[in-house]
Scaffold this motif. Structure first.
Motif, PDB file in Angstrom:
ATOM      1  N   ASN A 214       0.825  -1.202   0.000  1.00  0.00           N
ATOM      2  CA  ASN A 214       0.000   0.000   0.000  1.00  0.00           C
ATOM      3  C   ASN A 214       0.861   1.253   0.000  1.00  0.00           C
ATOM      4  O   ASN A 214       1.819   1.355   0.769  1.00  0.00           O
ATOM      5  CB  ASN A 214      -0.910   0.006   1.232  1.00  0.00           C
ATOM      6  CG  ASN A 214      -2.261  -0.615   0.944  1.00  0.00           C
ATOM      7  OD1 ASN A 214      -2.857  -0.392  -0.105  1.00  0.00           O
ATOM      8  ND2 ASN A 214      -2.749  -1.416   1.873  1.00  0.00           N
ATOM      9  N   GLY A 215       0.522   2.206  -0.875  1.00  0.00           N
ATOM     10  CA  GLY A 215       1.220   3.482  -0.909  1.00  0.00           C
ATOM     11  C   GLY A 215       2.499   3.476  -1.720  1.00  0.00           C
ATOM     12  O   GLY A 215       3.183   4.513  -1.792  1.00  0.00           O
ATOM     13  N   MET A 216       2.836   2.371  -2.342  1.00  0.00           N
ATOM     14  CA  MET A 216       4.050   2.298  -3.150  1.00  0.00           C
ATOM     15  C   MET A 216       3.931   3.238  -4.355  1.00  0.00           C
ATOM     16  O   MET A 216       2.858   3.382  -4.944  1.00  0.00           O
ATOM     17  CB  MET A 216       4.269   0.859  -3.613  1.00  0.00           C
ATOM     18  CG  MET A 216       5.644   0.527  -4.108  1.00  0.00           C
ATOM     19  SD  MET A 216       5.795  -1.279  -4.239  1.00  0.00           S
ATOM     20  CE  MET A 216       7.433  -1.425  -4.927  1.00  0.00           C
ATOM     21  N   VAL A 217       5.016   3.904  -4.716  1.00  0.00           N
ATOM     22  CA  VAL A 217       5.002   4.927  -5.765  1.00  0.00           C
ATOM     23  C   VAL A 217       5.824   4.456  -6.960  1.00  0.00           C
ATOM     24  O   VAL A 217       6.997   4.079  -6.802  1.00  0.00           O
ATOM     25  CB  VAL A 217       5.559   6.265  -5.236  1.00  0.00           C
ATOM     26  CG1 VAL A 217       5.603   7.304  -6.354  1.00  0.00           C
ATOM     27  CG2 VAL A 217       4.718   6.770  -4.065  1.00  0.00           C
ATOM     28  N   PHE A 218       5.214   4.510  -8.137  1.00  0.00           N
ATOM     29  CA  PHE A 218       5.891   4.124  -9.383  1.00  0.00           C
ATOM     30  C   PHE A 218       5.923   5.309 -10.340  1.00  0.00           C
ATOM     31  O   PHE A 218       4.948   6.055 -10.457  1.00  0.00           O
ATOM     32  CB  PHE A 218       5.152   2.969 -10.069  1.00  0.00           C
ATOM     33  CG  PHE A 218       5.239   1.667  -9.327  1.00  0.00           C
ATOM     34  CD1 PHE A 218       6.247   0.756  -9.588  1.00  0.00           C
ATOM     35  CD2 PHE A 218       4.295   1.354  -8.362  1.00  0.00           C
ATOM     36  CE1 PHE A 218       6.319  -0.444  -8.911  1.00  0.00           C
ATOM     37  CE2 PHE A 218       4.356   0.153  -7.671  1.00  0.00           C
ATOM     38  CZ  PHE A 218       5.374  -0.747  -7.945  1.00  0.00           C
ATOM     39  N   ASN A 219       7.030   5.461 -11.017  1.00  0.00           N
ATOM     40  CA  ASN A 219       7.167   6.408 -12.103  1.00  0.00           C
ATOM     41  C   ASN A 219       7.490   5.635 -13.369  1.00  0.00           C
ATOM     42  O   ASN A 219       8.492   4.909 -13.431  1.00  0.00           O
ATOM     43  CB  ASN A 219       8.269   7.425 -11.812  1.00  0.00           C
ATOM     44  CG  ASN A 219       7.837   8.428 -10.766  1.00  0.00           C
ATOM     45  OD1 ASN A 219       6.853   9.137 -10.950  1.00  0.00           O
ATOM     46  ND2 ASN A 219       8.551   8.492  -9.650  1.00  0.00           N
ATOM     47  N   VAL A 220       6.622   5.791 -14.364  1.00  0.00           N
ATOM     48  CA  VAL A 220       6.793   5.086 -15.634  1.00  0.00           C
ATOM     49  C   VAL A 220       6.961   6.136 -16.721  1.00  0.00           C
ATOM     50  O   VAL A 220       6.093   7.008 -16.906  1.00  0.00           O
ATOM     51  CB  VAL A 220       5.571   4.186 -15.944  1.00  0.00           C
ATOM     52  CG1 VAL A 220       5.783   3.424 -17.247  1.00  0.00           C
ATOM     53  CG2 VAL A 220       5.305   3.231 -14.782  1.00  0.00           C
ATOM     54  N   ARG A 221       8.061   6.051 -17.433  1.00  0.00           N
ATOM     55  CA  ARG A 221       8.362   7.036 -18.464  1.00  0.00           C
ATOM     56  C   ARG A 221       8.586   6.357 -19.814  1.00  0.00           C
ATOM     57  O   ARG A 221       9.204   5.286 -19.893  1.00  0.00           O
ATOM     58  CB  ARG A 221       9.607   7.850 -18.088  1.00  0.00           C
ATOM     59  CG  ARG A 221       9.444   8.671 -16.812  1.00  0.00           C
ATOM     60  CD  ARG A 221       8.525   9.868 -17.051  1.00  0.00           C
ATOM     61  NE  ARG A 221       8.324  10.662 -15.852  1.00  0.00           N
ATOM     62  CZ  ARG A 221       7.265  10.568 -15.074  1.00  0.00           C
ATOM     63  NH1 ARG A 221       6.299   9.718 -15.379  1.00  0.00           N
ATOM     64  NH2 ARG A 221       7.152  11.338 -13.991  1.00  0.00           N
ATOM     65  N   ALA A 222       8.035   7.010 -20.853  1.00  0.00           N
ATOM     66  CA  ALA A 222       8.261   6.541 -22.226  1.00  0.00           C
ATOM     67  C   ALA A 222       9.198   7.519 -22.929  1.00  0.00           C
ATOM     68  O   ALA A 222       9.041   8.743 -22.815  1.00  0.00           O
ATOM     69  CB  ALA A 222       6.949   6.449 -22.975  1.00  0.00           C
ATOM     70  N   THR A 223      10.176   6.980 -23.628  1.00  0.00           N
ATOM     71  CA  THR A 223      11.151   7.817 -24.345  1.00  0.00           C
ATOM     72  C   THR A 223      11.205   7.391 -25.799  1.00  0.00           C
ATOM     73  O   THR A 223      11.306   6.204 -26.112  1.00  0.00           O
ATOM     74  CB  THR A 223      12.569   7.668 -23.716  1.00  0.00           C
ATOM     75  OG1 THR A 223      12.510   8.008 -22.343  1.00  0.00           O
ATOM     76  CG2 THR A 223      13.549   8.577 -24.414  1.00  0.00           C
ATOM     77  N   ASP A 224      11.117   8.377 -26.688  1.00  0.00           N
ATOM     78  CA  ASP A 224      11.230   8.122 -28.118  1.00  0.00           C
ATOM     79  C   ASP A 224      12.576   8.680 -28.577  1.00  0.00           C
ATOM     80  O   ASP A 224      12.799   9.880 -28.570  1.00  0.00           O
ATOM     81  CB  ASP A 224      10.080   8.793 -28.884  1.00  0.00           C
ATOM     82  CG  ASP A 224      10.027   8.359 -30.345  1.00  0.00           C
ATOM     83  OD1 ASP A 224      11.067   7.918 -30.875  1.00  0.00           O
ATOM     84  OD2 ASP A 224       8.956   8.497 -30.954  1.00  0.00           O
ATOM     85  N   LYS A 225      13.468   7.786 -28.956  1.00  0.00           N
ATOM     86  CA  LYS A 225      14.836   8.191 -29.312  1.00  0.00           C
ATOM     87  C   LYS A 225      14.974   8.625 -30.780  1.00  0.00           C
ATOM     88  O   LYS A 225      16.087   8.912 -31.229  1.00  0.00           O
ATOM     89  CB  LYS A 225      15.794   7.045 -29.025  1.00  0.00           C
ATOM     90  CG  LYS A 225      15.860   6.673 -27.549  1.00  0.00           C
ATOM     91  CD  LYS A 225      16.819   5.525 -27.316  1.00  0.00           C
ATOM     92  CE  LYS A 225      16.863   5.141 -25.831  1.00  0.00           C
ATOM     93  NZ  LYS A 225      17.779   4.009 -25.588  1.00  0.00           N
ATOM     94  N   SER A 226      13.854   8.662 -31.500  1.00  0.00           N
ATOM     95  CA  SER A 226      13.969   9.039 -32.928  1.00  0.00           C
ATOM     96  C   SER A 226      14.217  10.532 -33.061  1.00  0.00           C
ATOM     97  O   SER A 226      13.957  11.319 -32.182  1.00  0.00           O
ATOM     98  CB  SER A 226      12.677   8.662 -33.644  1.00  0.00           C
ATOM     99  OG  SER A 226      11.557   9.331 -33.095  1.00  0.00           O
TER     100      SER A 226
END
Length: 226
Positions: A214-226
């Motif tokens: 409970n309360g765990m924090v996630f950061n998810v990032r998408a990167t486009d290298k083009s």
């Protein structure tokens, strides 16, 4: 007389810290139990017997009546005192200052679908594999309750309710992006904090998972290298 002789031919088994000992004597005192487990000198060790969803300390002169149809289980530790706690109001003693969640679960024969909860001003679920300290001034009280089937986590700042257990890199991407960006140059990074004890922060890569709380924090990032 014949019945007595038959009893004396029985073999009685007991276990100390996972080591099985055998004897033909149906009654042993605490000193003999320590000697059978090579705990020497006996007076330097505390032992407790696990029985009937509780435990009791066995002093050097205490007698234990063994049952040929039941393997008695003992736990030991060097030291000069035992520590007390309550498990669903049953009084328990332990030879060490800390006790693991798995040991409490085994003592109380607690089903896997129940949580162990440490009683306090704010009740706290004892996480799987975690130790609790019994050396405080107050006697710790542990009780059981049905496990929460879900936990609430934060993914990119938004609350998400997910199944208890582990969550994968791929599942987190779908929580962050219902329609994930695609393309040969798109990559994702997943980091987390406020995770379970022993693994409070880190990152995930494709094909890997992490246990959620409970309360765990996630950061998810998408990167486009083009």
């Amino acid at each position: 007389m014949g019945a007595i002789m038959a009893d004396r031919r029985l073999t009685y088994e007991f276990e100390v810290d996972g080591t099985v000992c055998r004897t033909r004597d149906p009654i042993l005192d605490g000193r003999q139990i320590r000697a059978a487990a090579n705990l020497s000198p006996p007076a330097d060790f505390r032992i407790v017997e696990i029985r009937n969803t509780s435990t009791r300390a066995i002093a050097l002169e205490d007698r234990v009546h063994l049952d040929a149809n039941h393997r008695h289980c003992f736990r030991s530790a060097p030291g000069d005192r035992t520590y007390s706690f309550l498990l669903n109001d049953a009084e328990c003693e332990w030879p060490q200052e800390t006790i693991n969640e798995a040991e409490i679960r085994a003592i109380g024969k607690v089903d896997d679908d129940l949580d162990l909860v440490l009683d306090g001003d704010i009740d706290r679920v004892i996480e799987r594999g975690k130790d609790i300290n019994l050396g405080g001034k107050a006697v710790e009280r542990v009780f059981t309750r049905p496990s929460m089937r879900t936990v609430t986590i934060l993914v990119n700042g938004r609350e998400k309710e997910v199944a208890r257990g582990t969550i994968s890199f791929e599942a987190l991407i779908l929580l962050a992006f219902p329609t994930p960006p695609t393309g040969p140059n798109v990559s994702f990074t997943v980091t987390y904090r406020k995770g379970p004890d022993g693994n409070p922060e880190g990152s995930l890569t494709a094909g890997h998972s992490v246990r959620v709380k409970n309360g765990m924090v996630f950061n998810v990032r998408a990167t486009d290298k083009s």
